[in-house]
Design a protein around this motif. Structure first.
Motif, PDB file in Angstrom:
ATOM      1  N   LEU A   1      38.224  42.237  35.968  1.00  0.00           N
ATOM      2  CA  LEU A   1      38.773  43.034  37.066  1.00  0.00           C
ATOM      3  C   LEU A   1      38.059  42.719  38.384  1.00  0.00           C
ATOM      4  CD1 LEU A   1      41.017  45.027  37.565  1.00  0.00           C
ATOM      5  CD2 LEU A   1      39.407  46.881  37.107  1.00  0.00           C
ATOM      6  N   GLN A   2      36.752  42.463  38.338  1.00  0.00           N
ATOM      7  CA  GLN A   2      36.015  42.041  39.544  1.00  0.00           C
ATOM      8  C   GLN A   2      36.636  40.765  40.105  1.00  0.00           C
ATOM      9  OE1 GLN A   2      32.107  41.412  37.960  1.00  0.00           O
ATOM     10  NE2 GLN A   2      31.318  43.361  38.685  1.00  0.00           N
ATOM     11  N   LEU A   3      36.901  39.821  39.218  1.00  0.00           N
ATOM     12  CA  LEU A   3      37.454  38.533  39.651  1.00  0.00           C
ATOM     13  C   LEU A   3      38.885  38.685  40.145  1.00  0.00           C
ATOM     14  CD1 LEU A   3      35.828  36.384  36.860  1.00  0.00           C
ATOM     15  CD2 LEU A   3      35.351  36.212  39.318  1.00  0.00           C
ATOM     16  N   VAL A   4      39.663  39.514  39.466  1.00  0.00           N
ATOM     17  CA  VAL A   4      41.035  39.794  39.917  1.00  0.00           C
ATOM     18  C   VAL A   4      40.995  40.403  41.316  1.00  0.00           C
ATOM     19  CG1 VAL A   4      43.026  41.306  39.516  1.00  0.00           C
ATOM     20  CG2 VAL A   4      42.061  39.993  37.620  1.00  0.00           C
TER      21      VAL A   4
ATOM     22  N   GLY B   1      32.302  39.630  42.306  1.00  0.00           N
ATOM     23  CA  GLY B   1      33.473  38.824  41.975  1.00  0.00           C
ATOM     24  C   GLY B   1      33.614  37.647  42.928  1.00  0.00           C
ATOM     25  N   ALA B   2      33.445  37.915  44.214  1.00  0.00           N
ATOM     26  CA  ALA B   2      33.519  36.837  45.218  1.00  0.00           C
ATOM     27  C   ALA B   2      32.388  35.837  45.024  1.00  0.00           C
ATOM     28  CB  ALA B   2      33.480  37.430  46.620  1.00  0.00           C
ATOM     29  N   ARG B   3      31.189  36.329  44.700  1.00  0.00           N
ATOM     30  CA  ARG B   3      30.043  35.437  44.470  1.00  0.00           C
ATOM     31  C   ARG B   3      30.298  34.528  43.275  1.00  0.00           C
ATOM     32  NH1 ARG B   3      26.198  34.439  41.397  1.00  0.00           N
ATOM     33  NH2 ARG B   3      26.486  36.222  40.027  1.00  0.00           N
ATOM     34  N   LEU B   4      30.835  35.087  42.196  1.00  0.00           N
ATOM     35  CA  LEU B   4      31.138  34.294  41.013  1.00  0.00           C
ATOM     36  C   LEU B   4      32.123  33.171  41.310  1.00  0.00           C
ATOM     37  CD1 LEU B   4      31.420  37.097  38.300  1.00  0.00           C
ATOM     38  CD2 LEU B   4      29.657  35.334  38.430  1.00  0.00           C
ATOM     39  N   ARG B   5      33.010  33.424  42.254  1.00  0.00           N
ATOM     40  CA  ARG B   5      34.002  32.421  42.645  1.00  0.00           C
ATOM     41  C   ARG B   5      33.472  31.464  43.696  1.00  0.00           C
ATOM     42  NH1 ARG B   5      39.098  34.774  44.795  1.00  0.00           N
ATOM     43  NH2 ARG B   5      39.900  32.702  44.362  1.00  0.00           N
ATOM     44  N   GLY B   6      32.231  31.678  44.156  1.00  0.00           N
ATOM     45  CA  GLY B   6      31.666  30.823  45.179  1.00  0.00           C
ATOM     46  C   GLY B   6      32.157  31.122  46.576  1.00  0.00           C
TER      47      GLY B   6
END
Length: 95
Positions: free
Chosen positions: A28-31, A88-93
């Motif tokens: 959900l964080q990534l979504v 979530g944004a950090r995980l996506r770079g």
């Protein structure tokens, strides 16, 4: 009511069955950060089908119709925070 179980009291003390699992929360964080199923699968090293299953279960637990609705409900319940969105944004770079 002596001798009978108070089901309402028991229910109030038990953990909520709607609580999100750790994996559902991460997805959900990534979504919330705008990631699609394919990107989430690549980031987490799982299949797209697994991502979609976790996402669907999270939406059902939240009684949400779509991603924005799920994020809004999770934030209102305190299950997702602004820090989680940043993560979530950090995980996506992106951060």
């Amino acid at each position: 009511m002596s001798g009978e179980l108070d089901w309402y009291a028991l229910r109030d003390r038990s953990p909520s069955p709607r609580q999100l699992s750790r994996r559902q929360r991460v997805i959900l964080q990534l979504v919330a950060s705008g990631a699609q199923a394919r990107e989430i699968a690549e980031l987490l090293g799982i299949t797209i089908t697994t991502v979609k299953n976790h996402r669907t279960i999270a939406y059902q637990k939240l009684e949400a119709e779509n991603a924005p609705h799920a994020v809004a409900i999770a934030m209102r319940l305190g299950w997702l925070t602004a820090d989680d969105l940043d993560e979530g944004a950090r995980l996506r770079g992106l951060a």
